[in-house]
Design a protein around this motif. Sequence first.
Motif, PDB file in Angstrom:
ATOM      1  N   VAL A  26     -43.296  -8.426  25.735  1.00  0.00           N
ATOM      2  CA  VAL A  26     -43.494  -9.927  26.318  1.00  0.00           C
ATOM      3  C   VAL A  26     -45.082 -10.100  26.023  1.00  0.00           C
ATOM      4  N   ASP A  27     -45.832  -8.973  26.546  1.00  0.00           N
ATOM      5  CA  ASP A  27     -47.436  -9.405  26.581  1.00  0.00           C
ATOM      6  C   ASP A  27     -47.943  -9.528  24.954  1.00  0.00           C
ATOM      7  N   ALA A  28     -47.233  -8.800  24.053  1.00  0.00           N
ATOM      8  CA  ALA A  28     -47.509  -9.108  22.550  1.00  0.00           C
ATOM      9  C   ALA A  28     -47.134 -10.263  21.934  1.00  0.00           C
ATOM     10  N   ARG A  29     -45.868 -10.666  22.255  1.00  0.00           N
ATOM     11  CA  ARG A  29     -45.296 -11.760  21.721  1.00  0.00           C
ATOM     12  C   ARG A  29     -45.509 -13.271  22.537  1.00  0.00           C
ATOM     13  N   PHE A  30     -45.842 -12.922  23.827  1.00  0.00           N
ATOM     14  CA  PHE A  30     -45.829 -14.392  24.444  1.00  0.00           C
ATOM     15  C   PHE A  30     -47.272 -14.570  25.218  1.00  0.00           C
ATOM     16  N   GLU A  31     -47.360 -15.547  25.566  1.00  0.00           N
ATOM     17  CA  GLU A  31     -48.467 -16.028  26.679  1.00  0.00           C
ATOM     18  C   GLU A  31     -48.007 -15.939  27.983  1.00  0.00           C
ATOM     19  N   VAL A  32     -47.208 -15.414  28.622  1.00  0.00           N
ATOM     20  CA  VAL A  32     -46.474 -15.661  29.744  1.00  0.00           C
ATOM     21  C   VAL A  32     -47.390 -14.719  30.687  1.00  0.00           C
TER      22      VAL A  32
END
Length: 332
Positions: A26-32
């Motif tokens: 998630v941290d690598a793919r998204f900015e959430v």
Amino acid sequence: MLFSKGPSLVVRLLVLVVFAATLMVVDARFEVLKPVRSQLGLVLMPFYGLADLPVRLWDGINQQFSSRSELLAENEKLKAEALLMQRRLQKLATLTEQNVRLRELLNSAELVDEKVLVGELIGVDPNPFTHRILIDKGERDGVFLGQPVLDARGLMGQVVEVMPYTARVLLLTDTTHSIPVQVNRNGLRAIAVGTGNPERLELRHVADTADIKEGDLLVSSGMGQRFPAGYPVAVVNEVIHDSGQPFSIVRAVPTAALNRTRYMLLVFSDPRSPEQRASEAAQAQEAHDRELAEQAKSPVPSPAAGTAPGAASAPAPSAPSRPAPAGAGGAR
């Protein structure tokens, strides 16, 4: 008991691994998770500092020791450079003093009528009872026995030994040296002898009633044909009168800097003997007298006939001059 706890621990480990992998994706793919990561970084900053503390302490200690060694090396280098600069300054001061002394010698050479040669001190006799020095001029330079030596202030002594490239000079203050002098103020003659003290000469057999006093300048009298006449020798600094003794005790200080002079002048006096100089002077005087007698015998032109005695003859009228044409005398 152990078997019952085993599956739960494995499950927990798997759940954590899956959760970590999910967070990484998630941290690598998204900015959430970006705000959460920044907040966690702020919270974990003290722990980063604490973990880096040993490294920083080691680097600080190493830098302190290296800085001290560099400062010590730089300090030693600066000290060496300071010593070199001081040596150069001393050399510059020495060169300046030599320049001043050489200028004094050149000025003295201009006042000397005889031919002179500049010599340099290269050695001093180690015998404390002998005042002799060694100079760098010898027989190859024309130096001869008995040649007078002086500095910018006065006579120093005479050459007593000549070698091909060097010569030995006996100073005025040596106990075996004496020089005929006269008082510059009144011409009183005396003999100045060395005392073994580089700062003192004594006058021998000076009558108690002689006109000599402190401050009188003693110059070479020229008697003995060894030293040229008129050179400063010493200045009287003490006169002791004793009514019970026929002679006074007269002490003088040499004008030459015997212990400090490095450069000196060797004087080449007139090589003619006194008889030759007297004979040539008499011949020159006779020639001058004959010339005056011939001028006295030559006839004086008489005044022209018809001219009254004492009357001045009128100059002949000159022809009137015509004006020069224009452009004459100018550059073409």
